[in-house]
Design a protein around this motif. Structure first.
Motif, PDB file in Angstrom:
ATOM      1  N   LEU A 352      18.400 -30.557  -4.157  1.00 27.10           N
ATOM      2  CA  LEU A 352      18.081 -30.462  -5.502  1.00 27.10           C
ATOM      3  C   LEU A 352      16.571 -31.188  -5.865  1.00 27.10           C
ATOM      4  O   LEU A 352      15.726 -30.868  -6.397  1.00 27.10           O
ATOM      5  N   TRP A 523      26.950 -29.364 -11.183  1.00 22.77           N
ATOM      6  CA  TRP A 523      25.837 -28.100 -11.009  1.00 22.77           C
ATOM      7  C   TRP A 523      26.161 -27.212  -9.810  1.00 22.77           C
ATOM      8  O   TRP A 523      26.903 -27.542  -8.925  1.00 22.77           O
ATOM      9  N   MET A 552      18.366 -27.133 -14.105  1.00 23.10           N
ATOM     10  CA  MET A 552      18.221 -28.522 -13.630  1.00 23.10           C
ATOM     11  C   MET A 552      16.968 -29.003 -13.929  1.00 23.10           C
ATOM     12  O   MET A 552      16.516 -30.265 -13.776  1.00 23.10           O
ATOM     13  N   LEU A 579      21.696 -35.191  -8.311  1.00 24.93           N
ATOM     14  CA  LEU A 579      21.809 -35.263  -9.837  1.00 24.93           C
ATOM     15  C   LEU A 579      22.348 -36.653 -10.342  1.00 24.93           C
ATOM     16  O   LEU A 579      21.682 -37.097 -11.319  1.00 24.93           O
TER      17      LEU A 579
END
Ligand code: SF4
Lengths: 623, 340
Positions: A352, A523, A552, A579
């Motif tokens: 991410l 997510w 995101m 996150l």
């Protein structure tokens, strides 16, 4: 016959034992029967790990139920173990009292040794907590397929169909879909079709007549929403989403890709659809894959590249170029265990921050993440929409779990899909009149609303222009080293991406009574585990809210307000808190994490426990 | 065709409004001039022409052409251009690159563009030095070269770009040099007209960091004795009075001989169209650097379907067999069931 509301079956055997196929067939017949289901294949990274070893075990788990479910199940109720290694690898995951169907023919001394068993687990009491059914599957299969005239060595290969037949009997699966499939798949190989059919029937009959099983079970059809369904894996859904995006945008699709686990299936699937004008290019490396896609995008195609973590590392420079050139590009990253080669066949959500920040310079881009296999279809379309409308690379973060997992998917009516062709246009004429009255084309004269620059493709007379990775002047787009201009361009590119927040839906909060103090924020592929856990916790009377993110970057514009409105925020992730880090830094909220990075999807029970401990903390705080 | 049709464009139409910013005296200027003069003669259309480059002095080239152009990233021009050429077979895509760009950081992409025979006109400016980063040795610099990064001399064995391209079975391979505009234009014309990947090495003088690297063969005085012109169907012969020639020895290697000693009939007759690249390869090995007699001209020009056309054929074939794509049908192509 006893009725169950759900059951989790895991088929496990050697890589060569055909367990994926058995699982696949069980899935299809269950889907056609009308159960809700979720699957989780689990195969070794090595194509041919030494036979009989734990490293070479391949497994397929399927959760079927009479109600809607979200996960492949935490603990199997049934394990089919084709050899000692399969037993050893999976027995630890079983729920207490689970049924184990062993291929007893495979439990000779050598195989036990290869699996690393010092003593025969059938005799040492280690399986006493389970219902063990020993079935000589190899012998019975060899016997059963004799009429087909298959040679012994080949005949043995049908034992996965024996196992499938047996499990199909246990759970009263319809048999027609399997026979139909066999007829189609082996239409040109009568002998193999016959052998597999006979093995399947033998397995079924064994269950019915052997009297070692107390009874068969049934899992009634689920009450799924009306519609036509198909069983879809995340990778197929992504590929179809890309095909759809090309059709909806009325653009030819160009995929530049390099084989990598677990993303290659997207390349395979897209390669089949040349009649949609889809050009697939298996490049010499990851770098060439993304550069070719970008070159195609420059030429007016919907450029796409697919990869997994190591490939995303390699593509970083070209993605930066795409950000600078401001051209549409869809980059699909099927995350796997990292760093480096890591765990190629296992899942993880640890790319991410890489997706958001893994480039030099100020290089923001939109990032979207699908939450279920079927959602991969819509997420691919959304990624293409953002890329085309804002002329920017967009990263899609899927993962190994979504890629190979499958679920029944209500097939959408094509007419309800968004018309992407209305989201963008290509430049056809000069866009600037100079002081001397001459009309010119400025490649970096932005749309005031979206801040997107015009997309002028070669072949358009009068719009010839040169662009590159060097900084460009705002408007004319000529090379510029001016400090004020660079500062402006950096900010404009960031604003363009940030502005997308007003073009995406607000987050929907699942908080049925609006009274929860704990928000679970997830997510991507943790959607199933979190939803299942939240449902279980609520059933036990607790209040908990759930928000699941698709976008995101940028985040939906109400996310800050939402996370700040809860006393506690729990962020379950298959990473060490990426996150959570974003939520903390963006919103100054002290979010807590549930973080597991074992290469496996989160389990419902993991999330349940984490929720329980957060609720407990809320109680103590409240005192 | 010998019909004289007035070109629709002039050199001026092909020059962009950008000020050219190479060092004064750089060989790049003459290459740019040759290309700008050639385009009107080719009858090319500006809007259908794209120059793609990587990084390096030569890679600034696209900015100076009034066409479409992309100045991409280091080494990746052949990859980006491949995507463009495959997506848009109607365009004429040029790749402008240098020895560091094409043979070092981007070596892989060059090889694969050549073996696939992507429809690209690739011009490699070989100055045997890194110019833009101010003077480090390049993959074509001679062994022992003293540069900023090799104060005690380079230990690297250099690439011979023509040999490399032939090794990748490029369908068109040629060499020219920046001191001879006519030869450049003629070579570029051939490259432009070739369907598939055309590779041209241009010996280019970097007068700042590697001045005179090619003087031994390209200066006016040296040319007659040091350049070996390759002409299809003609004996390979050079020297001020044609007194030198090339023969193949018993091992298949090209060697230089005195014509008076072997007789004219013994000379190798150049065949650029020969399927087997071995002959062209032997010729490319005649000189290991610009210090001994060096062949220039077209080494190899053979026909092989270009990659983009093959891709188009597959698309057309799929459409003919399966009909045009039907999205609704695709979504129903697996096993389906209906819940009422
Ligand atoms: S550094 Fe050399 S190659 Fe580069 S522009 Fe100057 S003279 Fe030309």
């Amino acid at each position: 016959m006893k009725t169950l509301d759900r059951v989790v079956v895991r088929f496990a055997g050697d890589s060569g034992d055909g367990m994926q196929l058995a699982g696949d067939r069980f899935t299809t017949s269950s889907a056609i029967f009308g159960n809700d289901l979720v699957t989780l294949p689990d195969f070794p990274a090595e194509i041919r790990a030494p036979a009989g070893t734990v490293a070479g075990v391949s497994a397929f788990q399927i959760h079927i139920s009479d109600h809607d479910i979200f996960t492949p199940g935490d603990h199997p109720n049934v394990l089919v173990a084709m050899n000692p290694a399969a037993l050893k690898a999976h027995v630890g995951d079983l729920e207490p009292g689970a049924a184990i169907l062993l291929n007893s023919d495979a439990f000779d001394e050598r195989s036990l040794q290869k699996a690393g068993y010092a003593a025969d687990p059938r005799a040492d009491g280690s399986l006493s907590g389970f219902k063990v059914y020993e079935v000589p599957m190899t012998t019975l299969t060899l016997e059963a397929v004799k009429p087909s005239g298959t040679k012994a060595r080949d005949a043995e290969r049908s034992k996965n169909f024996f196992a499938l037949g047996l499990v199909s009997w246990m759970y009263s699966r319809p048999t027609e879909p399997t026979f139909e499939w066999l007829a189609k798949r082996f239409a040109s190989n009568e002998m193999v079709r016959e052998a597999n059919t006979l093995a399947f029937k033998a397995g079924w009959n064994f269950g019915e007549t052997a009297e070692i099983f107390e009874s068969a079970y049934e899992v009634k059809p689920a009450h799924l929403k009306p519609g036509t369904y198909t069983n879809i894996s995340g990778n197929t859904a992504l590929a179809w989403g890309i095909v759809a995006a090309g059709q909806l945008a009325k653009l030819p699709v160009f995929l530049g890709s390099y084989p990598i686990t677990p993303a290659s299936d997207v390349l395979h699937e897209l390669s089949k659809h040349k009649n949609f004008g889809v050009r697939t290019f298996q490049a010499e490396d990851e770098i060439a894959g993304v550069n070719a896609a970008l070159g195609a995008a420059y030429g007016g195609a919907l450029g796409v590249t697919t990869t997994s973590g190591p490939g995303l590392d390699l593509k970083a420079e070209a993605i930066g170029l795409a950000i600078s050139l401001e051209l549409p590009l869809v980059v699909i990253d099927i995350q796997r265990g990292g760093p480096s080669t890591g765990l190629p066949t296992k899942t993880e959500q640890a790319d991410l921050l890489h997706a958001l920040y893994g480039r030099h310079g100020e290089a923001p881009l939109p990032v979207v993440a699908p939450s279920t296999p079927g959602d991969c279809f819509y997420t691919a379309i959304e990624a293409a929409r953002l890329a085309l409308k804002y002329r920017t690379p967009v990263i899609v973060l899927s993962d190994g779990y979504l890629a190979n997992g499958a679920e029944p998917w209500p097939i959408p009516d094509v007419a309800t899909l968004p018309d992407l062709s209305r989201e963008f246009g290509m430049a056809t004429e000069p866009n600037k009149i100079l002081a001397d009255g001459s009309e010119v084309f400025w490649p970096y004269l932005r749309d005031p609303e979206t801040l997107a620059r015009p997309w002028a493709v070669p072949g358009t007379p009068g719009l010839m222009h040169r662009i590159g990775g060097l900084e460009k002047s705002d408007g004319p787009g000529s090379v510029s080293y001016d400090p004020v201009n660079h500062d402006l361009m950096v900010r404009l590119r960031a604003q363009k991406v940030a502005g997308i927040a007003s073009d995406i839906p607000l987050v929907e909060v699942d908080d049925p009574f609006g009274k929860a103090e704990l928000l679970v924020l997830g997510w991507g592929s943790t959607y199933g585990a979190i939803s299942a856990a939240v449902r279980a916790v609520r059933a036990a009377g607790a209040e908990v809210a759930h928000v699941h993110l698709r976008h995101m970057n940028p985040f939906p514009s109400n996310l800050g307000e939402v996370v700040r409105s809860y006393k506690r925020v729990l962020v379950p992730e298959v990473n060490l808190g990426q996150l959570r880090k974003l939520v903390r830094s963006e919103f100054l909220v002290d979010a807590q994490g549930l973080n597991k990075v074992g290469g496996l999807p989160l389990r419902r029970t993991d999330v349940e426990l984490a929720i329980a401990s957060q609720l407990e903390m809320l109680r103590t705080e409240g005192r | 065709m010998t019909d004289l049709i007035a070109p629709a464009t002039t050199r001026k139409d092909w020059a962009s409004d950008q000020e050219v910013r190479w060092c004064p005296g750089c060989g790049d200027y003459s290459i740019l001039t040759a290309v700008q003069l050639l385009m009107p003669e080719l009858g090319a259309k500006r809007e259908e022409t794209v120059f793609v480059s990587g990084i390096g002095c030569s890679s600034r080239f696209p900015y100076y052409m009034n066409t479409y152009g992309v100045h991409s990233i280091h080494g990746r021009a052949p990859a980006l251009a491949t995507g463009l050429a495959v997506a848009r077979p109607d365009l004429h895509v040029w790749v402008i690159t240098g020895d560091g760009d094409a043979l070092s950081i981007g070596g892989n992409h060059l090889l694969h563009a050549l073996r696939r025979n992507v429809n690209l006109t690739i011009i490699l400016f070989n100055n045997q030095i890194y110019g833009l980063t101010k003077g480090q040795y390049s993959p074509t610099s001679e062994a022992g070269k003293v540069t900023k990064s090799t104060p005690f001399g380079s230990l690297d064995h250099p690439f011979n770009p023509v040999s490399l391209a032939l090794g990748a079975e490029a369908t068109f391979v040629a060499r020219t040099h920046d001191m001879d505009r006519k030869h450049m234009m003629e070579t570029f014309r051939r490259a432009y007209q070739h369907k598939g990947a055309a590779f041209v090495e241009v010996y280019q003088n970097c007068n700042v960091f590697n001045d005179g690297a090619f003087d031994a063969i390209t200066s006016k005085d040296n040319r007659p004795s040091m350049l070996v012109p390759l002409e299809h169907g003609k004996p390979v012969r050079f020297g001020p009075d044609g007194e030198k020639g090339v023969v193949l020895d018993a091992h298949g290697s090209a060697v230089i001989v005195d014509v008076s000693e072997v007789g004219e009939d013994a000379l190798l007759v150049h065949d650029e169209a020969r399927e087997d690249p071995a002959l062209a390869f032997s010729l490319s090995r005649l000189a290991s650097g610009p210090y001994s007699p060096t062949p220039i001209g077209v080494f190899r020009a053979v026909e092989r379907p270009d990659y983009g056309s093959l891709v188009e054929d597959q698309l057309a074939d799929a459409a003919a067999r399966k009909g045009p794509g039907d999205l609704a049908a695709l979504l129903r192509s697996g096993t389906t069931w209906t819940v009422a």
